[in-house]
Write a protein that holds these residues in place. Sequence first.
Motif, short mmCIF file in Angstrom:
data_model
loop_
_atom_site.label_atom_id
_atom_site.label_comp_id
_atom_site.label_asym_id
_atom_site.label_seq_id
_atom_site.Cartn_x
_atom_site.Cartn_y
_atom_site.Cartn_z
N VAL A 118 -6.62 -5.06 -9.36
CA VAL A 118 -5.56 -5.52 -10.25
C VAL A 118 -6.17 -5.83 -11.60
N VAL A 119 -5.40 -5.55 -12.66
CA VAL A 119 -5.85 -5.78 -14.03
C VAL A 119 -4.79 -6.58 -14.76
N GLU A 120 -5.21 -7.62 -15.44
CA GLU A 120 -4.32 -8.38 -16.31
C GLU A 120 -4.82 -8.26 -17.74
N VAL A 121 -3.92 -7.89 -18.64
CA VAL A 121 -4.20 -7.86 -20.07
C VAL A 121 -3.64 -9.16 -20.62
N HIS A 145 -11.02 -6.38 -6.12
CA HIS A 145 -11.46 -6.20 -7.51
C HIS A 145 -10.39 -6.69 -8.48
N PHE A 146 -10.85 -7.41 -9.50
CA PHE A 146 -9.98 -7.94 -10.55
C PHE A 146 -10.65 -7.72 -11.90
N TRP A 147 -9.87 -7.18 -12.85
CA TRP A 147 -10.34 -7.05 -14.23
C TRP A 147 -9.41 -7.83 -15.13
N ARG A 148 -9.99 -8.49 -16.12
CA ARG A 148 -9.20 -9.18 -17.15
C ARG A 148 -9.57 -8.56 -18.49
N ILE A 149 -8.57 -8.14 -19.25
CA ILE A 149 -8.80 -7.54 -20.56
C ILE A 149 -8.33 -8.53 -21.62
N GLU A 150 -9.23 -8.87 -22.55
CA GLU A 150 -8.93 -9.80 -23.63
C GLU A 150 -8.87 -9.03 -24.95
N ASN A 151 -8.11 -9.55 -25.89
CA ASN A 151 -7.99 -8.98 -27.23
C ASN A 151 -8.96 -9.70 -28.14
N ASP A 152 -10.01 -9.00 -28.57
CA ASP A 152 -11.00 -9.56 -29.48
C ASP A 152 -10.82 -8.91 -30.85
N GLY A 153 -9.85 -9.42 -31.62
CA GLY A 153 -9.59 -8.87 -32.94
C GLY A 153 -9.10 -7.44 -32.91
N GLY A 154 -8.29 -7.10 -31.93
CA GLY A 154 -7.77 -5.74 -31.82
C GLY A 154 -8.63 -4.82 -30.99
N ARG A 155 -9.74 -5.33 -30.46
CA ARG A 155 -10.63 -4.54 -29.62
C ARG A 155 -10.63 -5.11 -28.21
N PRO A 156 -10.40 -4.28 -27.19
CA PRO A 156 -10.39 -4.77 -25.81
C PRO A 156 -11.79 -5.15 -25.33
N VAL A 157 -11.87 -6.27 -24.64
CA VAL A 157 -13.09 -6.68 -23.94
C VAL A 157 -12.71 -6.84 -22.48
N ALA A 158 -13.48 -6.19 -21.59
CA ALA A 158 -13.17 -6.21 -20.15
C ALA A 158 -14.12 -7.15 -19.41
N TYR A 159 -13.52 -8.04 -18.64
CA TYR A 159 -14.26 -8.93 -17.75
C TYR A 159 -14.00 -8.42 -16.34
N VAL A 160 -15.06 -8.04 -15.65
CA VAL A 160 -14.95 -7.38 -14.35
C VAL A 160 -15.42 -8.34 -13.26
N LEU A 172 -18.00 -12.94 -11.45
CA LEU A 172 -18.11 -12.06 -12.61
C LEU A 172 -19.26 -11.10 -12.40
N SER A 173 -18.98 -9.80 -12.50
CA SER A 173 -20.04 -8.81 -12.35
C SER A 173 -20.38 -8.10 -13.65
N GLY A 174 -19.60 -8.35 -14.72
CA GLY A 174 -19.95 -7.76 -16.00
C GLY A 174 -18.90 -8.01 -17.07
N ILE A 175 -19.38 -8.00 -18.33
CA ILE A 175 -18.52 -8.10 -19.51
C ILE A 175 -18.79 -6.85 -20.34
N PHE A 176 -17.73 -6.12 -20.69
CA PHE A 176 -17.88 -4.84 -21.35
C PHE A 176 -17.12 -4.84 -22.67
N HIS A 177 -17.82 -4.39 -23.75
CA HIS A 177 -17.23 -4.41 -25.09
C HIS A 177 -16.87 -3.02 -25.61
N GLU A 178 -17.70 -2.06 -25.42
CA GLU A 178 -17.46 -0.71 -25.96
C GLU A 178 -17.06 0.27 -24.86
N GLN A 179 -17.86 0.28 -23.81
CA GLN A 179 -17.66 1.23 -22.73
C GLN A 179 -17.65 0.47 -21.41
N LEU A 180 -16.69 0.79 -20.57
CA LEU A 180 -16.60 0.19 -19.24
C LEU A 180 -17.07 1.23 -18.24
#
Length: 197
Positions: A118-121, A145-160, A172-180
Amino acid sequence: MTVGLQWPYVPPDGWTAADLDRLSLDGPYGELDALKRIELIDGDLIVMSPQTEFHRRVVERLRDELARQAPGELTATREMDVVLGERQRPCPDVSVVSAVAAADLDRTYYLPADVVLVVEVVSKSSEIRDRETKPRRYAEAGIRHFWRIENDGGRPVAYVYELDPATRTYLLSGIFHEQLKVPVPFPVDLLLTALSG
């Protein structure tokens, strides 16, 4: 004469997951039915706020990309309820579910056994639910598995996150800024910046 929004009365024993199927476009509650985006969290009906363009783009593009990369036995869907218990029926932004379960075109929800991710934006109006309440309920229901997507100034950041089955909590298994890029629940490789651009 303009008729105002008709809010339903809370049932005597409170809301249940089954009650949401009665809140339909031709249901008994008038204009509330047109809202459609309603979920049940801890027995409370939550009317979701209008989404931002960032939210819409990320949800739509992430769902498309996950559907493209998923193995044949899985598929991705968006904004489809998951019944976690009698008083829990959240509506994740994106879910990866069993293709067999998704083949039932009459269904209005999935069960935890059908769902692998499941993914929550996160939106401003749902920060606490998306960061705390819903992940806790997904973990308690055994969704791995759960992913959370945050808005960092218009850029998605994924918390996995991945479920620890012993504690029924997410780690938490990872934080991704450019590529997931992750190996589970299946190999996923996507450019996060393409989701909102």
